[in-house]
Design a protein around this motif. Structure first.
Motif, short mmCIF file in Angstrom:
data_model
loop_
_atom_site.label_atom_id
_atom_site.label_comp_id
_atom_site.label_asym_id
_atom_site.label_seq_id
_atom_site.Cartn_x
_atom_site.Cartn_y
_atom_site.Cartn_z
N ARG A 150 0.83 -1.22 0.00
CA ARG A 150 0.00 0.00 0.00
C ARG A 150 0.86 1.26 0.00
O ARG A 150 0.59 2.22 -0.71
CB ARG A 150 -0.96 0.02 1.19
CG ARG A 150 -2.07 -1.00 1.04
CD ARG A 150 -3.13 -0.84 2.12
NE ARG A 150 -4.03 -1.99 2.09
CZ ARG A 150 -4.99 -2.18 1.18
NH1 ARG A 150 -5.18 -1.27 0.24
NH2 ARG A 150 -5.75 -3.26 1.21
N TYR A 151 1.92 1.24 0.81
CA TYR A 151 2.80 2.42 0.85
C TYR A 151 3.50 2.61 -0.49
O TYR A 151 3.60 3.72 -1.00
CB TYR A 151 3.84 2.31 1.98
CG TYR A 151 4.67 3.58 2.06
CD1 TYR A 151 4.14 4.74 2.65
CD2 TYR A 151 5.93 3.65 1.49
CE1 TYR A 151 4.88 5.92 2.69
CE2 TYR A 151 6.67 4.83 1.51
CZ TYR A 151 6.14 5.96 2.11
OH TYR A 151 6.86 7.14 2.12
N GLU A 154 1.16 4.12 -3.04
CA GLU A 154 0.92 5.55 -2.76
C GLU A 154 2.11 6.40 -3.24
O GLU A 154 1.96 7.38 -3.94
CB GLU A 154 0.75 5.65 -1.24
CG GLU A 154 0.22 6.95 -0.70
CD GLU A 154 0.22 6.88 0.84
OE1 GLU A 154 0.84 7.77 1.45
OE2 GLU A 154 -0.35 5.91 1.40
N LYS A 155 3.31 5.96 -2.85
CA LYS A 155 4.52 6.71 -3.21
C LYS A 155 4.78 6.65 -4.73
O LYS A 155 5.32 7.58 -5.32
CB LYS A 155 5.71 6.12 -2.44
CG LYS A 155 7.05 6.79 -2.73
CD LYS A 155 7.46 7.73 -1.62
CE LYS A 155 8.65 8.57 -2.02
NZ LYS A 155 9.72 8.58 -1.03
N GLN A 157 2.89 7.05 -7.06
CA GLN A 157 2.17 8.07 -7.83
C GLN A 157 3.14 9.18 -8.28
O GLN A 157 2.87 9.90 -9.23
CB GLN A 157 0.99 8.65 -7.04
CG GLN A 157 -0.03 7.60 -6.56
CD GLN A 157 -0.49 6.61 -7.64
OE1 GLN A 157 -0.84 7.00 -8.75
NE2 GLN A 157 -0.45 5.31 -7.31
#
Length: 279
Positions: A150-151, A154-155, A157
């Motif tokens: 998940r991290y 997100e990063k 992007q």
């Protein structure tokens, strides 16, 4: 102390333990370019406005793009593989066989994480025909890295992932960029063989060509380049003209736990500000 973020893949030569030290040597810039992204620990633990992350491993880049663009679909599919009945030799070899036969990008990306966590030592290795050939690892309960996925998503992007060789990655860099190179390590001795991550190995010639490309990029295009490698006489010679620093790292060189020893790592920074002009 900011929280360090782990990569979701196990990776030989991963930079997680080194990342705090390494970050001290990275110059400021708008975008970080990584020609050898590997598991992405440096990307995950630095704060640039954007990233260009490259690797010649097609499966790796394909996986990263899927995690970036379809995290929920990917996590659901991958998580379903992390169940006790899949943690047996027969299932692992069945999945490995299917992986080697399919060209479906999504399926390959799901299988890739499964094999990374269930295979021996988290190795990523292919045979000459391009077939993944890492044996079963026999782990009690392989960890499913949901929060790490998940991290990463997100990063990601802020990142563009490209399956290109290091020369092309350099050519895609522009003013305002910083390049960080984490090539396959130079052998500690002439008898030590290279670990081939994808395709043909990274030879001593490649190490020398990378050093030369880095020097020219810093001098002629004013784009700083940081390279990390084993700190040995060979690399000191290869990176002549760079600003060098040495850091200690616990490296699992040997399979025997008791013979794991510290091997220093060299950080070589090419920057036009303090370059001995040599060629």
């Amino acid at each position: 102390m900011t929280k360090k973020h782990r990569a979701f893949l196990k990776w030989a030569g991963g930079k997680f333990k080194l990342v705090d030290e390494l970050a001290k040597h990275l110059p400021q810039g708008e975008r970080l370019v990584e020609p050898f992204v590997g598991a992405g620990s440096v990307f995950l633990n630095t704060d640039y406005d954007s990233y260009l992350l490259c690797d010649i491993n097609h499966d790796l880049i394909n996986l990263y793009n899927i995690v970036k663009n379809q995290p929920e679909k990917y996590i659901a599919a991958a998580k379903a593989m992390f169940v006790p009945e899949m943690n047996v030799k027969e299932q692992y070899y069945r999945v490995r066989e299917e992986f080697n036969q399919t060209q479906d990008p999504f399926l390959r990306s799901v299988y890739f994480l499964y094999m990374n966590r269930h295979g021996f030592n988290g190795l990523c290795r292919y045979n000459r025909k391009g077939g993944f050939n890492v044996p079963f690892g026999s782990y009690k309960k392989p960890y499913f890295p949901e929060k790490e996925l998940r991290y990463f998503s997100e990063k990601a992007q802020k990142a563009i992932f490209e399956c290109v060789g290091y020369e092309q990655a350099f050519d895609m860099s522009k003013a305002g960029d910083v390049i960080y190179c984490d090539p396959p390590y130079a052998p500690l001795s002439t008898t030590a063989s290279f670990t081939t991550y994808a395709g043909p190995g990274f030879s001593l010639d490649d190490q020398a060509l990378l050093a030369r490309k880095s020097r020219h990029t810093a001098l002629e295009r004013d784009i700083p380049v940081l390279i990390s490698n084993h700190d040995i006489p060979l690399t000191r010679e290869l990176y002549r003209g760079a600003k060098m620093a040495s850091i200690d790292v616990q490296r699992n060189i040997s399979q025997k736990g008791n013979s794991r020893k510290k091997v220093a790592e060299v950080m070589a920074l090419y920057d036009h500000h303090y370059q001995d002009v040599i060629d």
